[in-house]
Design a protein around this motif. Structure first.
Motif, mmCIF file in Angstrom:
data_model
loop_
_atom_site.group_PDB
_atom_site.id
_atom_site.type_symbol
_atom_site.label_atom_id
_atom_site.label_comp_id
_atom_site.label_asym_id
_atom_site.label_seq_id
_atom_site.Cartn_x
_atom_site.Cartn_y
_atom_site.Cartn_z
ATOM 1 N N VAL A 121 0.868 -1.175 0.000
ATOM 2 C CA VAL A 121 0.000 0.000 0.000
ATOM 3 C C VAL A 121 0.903 1.222 0.000
ATOM 4 C CG1 VAL A 121 -1.814 1.237 1.229
ATOM 5 C CG2 VAL A 121 -1.776 -1.251 1.292
ATOM 6 N N GLY A 122 0.634 2.139 -0.922
ATOM 7 C CA GLY A 122 1.453 3.339 -1.043
ATOM 8 C C GLY A 122 0.721 4.578 -0.561
ATOM 9 N N LEU A 123 1.484 5.518 -0.066
ATOM 10 C CA LEU A 123 0.955 6.776 0.449
ATOM 11 C C LEU A 123 1.853 7.898 -0.050
ATOM 12 C CD1 LEU A 123 -0.900 8.327 2.477
ATOM 13 C CD2 LEU A 123 0.744 7.707 4.249
ATOM 14 N N ASN A 124 1.246 8.873 -0.713
ATOM 15 C CA ASN A 124 2.008 9.995 -1.247
ATOM 16 C C ASN A 124 1.275 11.296 -0.922
ATOM 17 O OD1 ASN A 124 3.968 11.399 -2.736
ATOM 18 N ND2 ASN A 124 2.689 11.363 -4.548
ATOM 19 N N VAL A 125 1.856 12.117 -0.059
ATOM 20 C CA VAL A 125 1.250 13.409 0.276
ATOM 21 C C VAL A 125 1.484 14.355 -0.893
ATOM 22 C CG1 VAL A 125 1.343 15.397 1.819
ATOM 23 C CG2 VAL A 125 1.469 13.079 2.758
ATOM 24 N N LEU A 126 0.406 14.903 -1.403
ATOM 25 C CA LEU A 126 0.462 15.819 -2.533
ATOM 26 C C LEU A 126 0.553 17.270 -2.083
ATOM 27 C CD1 LEU A 126 -2.331 14.059 -4.608
ATOM 28 C CD2 LEU A 126 0.148 13.810 -4.892
ATOM 29 N N GLU A 127 -0.155 17.586 -0.976
ATOM 30 C CA GLU A 127 -0.148 18.964 -0.487
ATOM 31 C C GLU A 127 -0.617 18.998 0.964
ATOM 32 O OE1 GLU A 127 -1.966 23.256 -1.864
ATOM 33 O OE2 GLU A 127 -3.201 21.497 -2.183
ATOM 34 N N LYS A 128 0.061 19.823 1.743
ATOM 35 C CA LYS A 128 -0.377 20.113 3.110
ATOM 36 C C LYS A 128 -0.697 21.598 3.162
ATOM 37 C CE LYS A 128 1.806 16.716 6.066
ATOM 38 N NZ LYS A 128 2.559 16.533 7.303
ATOM 39 N N LYS A 129 -1.896 21.898 3.624
ATOM 40 C CA LYS A 129 -2.304 23.296 3.708
ATOM 41 C C LYS A 129 -3.150 23.468 4.958
ATOM 42 C CE LYS A 129 -4.434 26.957 1.018
ATOM 43 N NZ LYS A 129 -5.160 27.297 -0.197
ATOM 44 N N ASP A 130 -2.720 24.369 5.820
ATOM 45 C CA ASP A 130 -3.381 24.578 7.106
ATOM 46 C C ASP A 130 -3.472 23.245 7.837
ATOM 47 O OD1 ASP A 130 -3.694 27.338 6.531
ATOM 48 O OD2 ASP A 130 -5.511 26.904 5.388
ATOM 49 N N GLU A 131 -4.670 22.797 8.143
ATOM 50 C CA GLU A 131 -4.864 21.531 8.865
ATOM 51 C C GLU A 131 -5.278 20.393 7.948
ATOM 52 O OE1 GLU A 131 -4.427 20.803 12.278
ATOM 53 O OE2 GLU A 131 -3.323 22.684 12.145
ATOM 54 N N THR A 132 -5.234 20.591 6.627
ATOM 55 C CA THR A 132 -5.649 19.546 5.692
ATOM 56 C C THR A 132 -4.448 18.927 4.972
ATOM 57 O OG1 THR A 132 -5.999 21.090 3.862
ATOM 58 C CG2 THR A 132 -7.888 20.629 5.283
ATOM 59 N N ILE A 133 -4.607 17.653 4.645
ATOM 60 C CA ILE A 133 -3.571 16.913 3.931
ATOM 61 C C ILE A 133 -4.217 16.270 2.715
ATOM 62 C CG2 ILE A 133 -1.857 15.082 4.061
ATOM 63 C CD1 ILE A 133 -2.103 15.337 7.163
ATOM 64 N N HIS A 134 -3.757 16.641 1.541
ATOM 65 C CA HIS A 134 -4.229 16.032 0.291
ATOM 66 C C HIS A 134 -3.209 14.963 -0.077
ATOM 67 C CE1 HIS A 134 -4.940 16.541 -4.291
ATOM 68 N NE2 HIS A 134 -5.647 15.533 -3.820
ATOM 69 N N PHE A 135 -3.667 13.715 -0.198
ATOM 70 C CA PHE A 135 -2.740 12.625 -0.466
ATOM 71 C C PHE A 135 -3.347 11.599 -1.405
ATOM 72 C CE2 PHE A 135 -5.195 11.251 3.153
ATOM 73 C CZ PHE A 135 -5.350 9.888 3.003
ATOM 74 N N ASP A 136 -2.469 10.786 -1.962
ATOM 75 C CA ASP A 136 -2.850 9.700 -2.853
ATOM 76 C C ASP A 136 -2.583 8.385 -2.129
ATOM 77 O OD1 ASP A 136 -3.512 8.658 -5.568
ATOM 78 O OD2 ASP A 136 -1.463 7.887 -5.439
ATOM 79 N N LEU A 137 -3.574 7.499 -2.139
ATOM 80 C CA LEU A 137 -3.426 6.169 -1.548
ATOM 81 C C LEU A 137 -3.488 5.156 -2.681
ATOM 82 C CD1 LEU A 137 -3.334 4.644 1.256
ATOM 83 C CD2 LEU A 137 -5.750 4.202 0.851
ATOM 84 N N THR A 138 -2.514 4.251 -2.730
ATOM 85 C CA THR A 138 -2.438 3.242 -3.780
ATOM 86 C C THR A 138 -2.452 1.857 -3.158
ATOM 87 O OG1 THR A 138 -1.114 4.738 -5.140
ATOM 88 C CG2 THR A 138 -1.074 2.414 -5.730
#
Length: 135
Positions: free
Chosen positions: A16-33
């Motif tokens: 299982v892969g995890l890639n954080v695309l962007e952190k902004k304020d208290e949110t985390i945009h990420f891709d889960l594979t």
């Protein structure tokens, strides 16, 4: 991309892969594979920092109380984790990562899940979360 690999990766080809695309304020945009021999599924998610903290608190609770099985949940929809301790070797867990297909296709929670299970250690799971989210 940070991977959590099955202990028998050479045979199961499961990770299982995890890639954080962007952190902004208290949110985390990420891709889960989710990957295994014939499957490669990937989707973007948005979590709050609180969600990562909830997973880490759950891991600490597993260690502290020597829990054998349960669900690790977060407030944000779309992903759930469950685990079961292997009865013959207490250091190994069957971790299941489930993604809600209803959330992905219709933006609403359902009982329709795509899941992948890995044999791994609690320490490897915790390290994957910490490295993946830089905690």
């Amino acid at each position: 991309m940070v991977y959590l690999e099955d202990l028998s990766i050479e045979f199961s080809e499961t990770k299982v892969g995890l890639n954080v695309l962007e952190k902004k304020d208290e949110t985390i945009h990420f891709d889960l594979t989710l990957e295994c021999e014939f499957l490669n599924f990937s989707h973007d998610y948005v979590w709050l920092e609180e969600d990562v903290d909830l997973v880490l608190k759950s891991i600490a609770n597993i260690k502290r109380n020597n829990l054998e099985q349960d669900i690790i949940s977060v407030d944000s929809p779309g992903i759930a984790f469950s685990y079961e301790q292997y009865s013959h070797d207490k250091t190994i867990y069957f971790f299941t990562v489930s993604v809600d297909l209803g959330f992905i296709t219709s933006n609403m929670g359902t009982e329709t899940l795509l899941s992948i299970t890995l044999n791994t250690t609690l320490a490897d799971f915790e390290n994957w979360i910490r490295k993946g989210f830089n905690k």
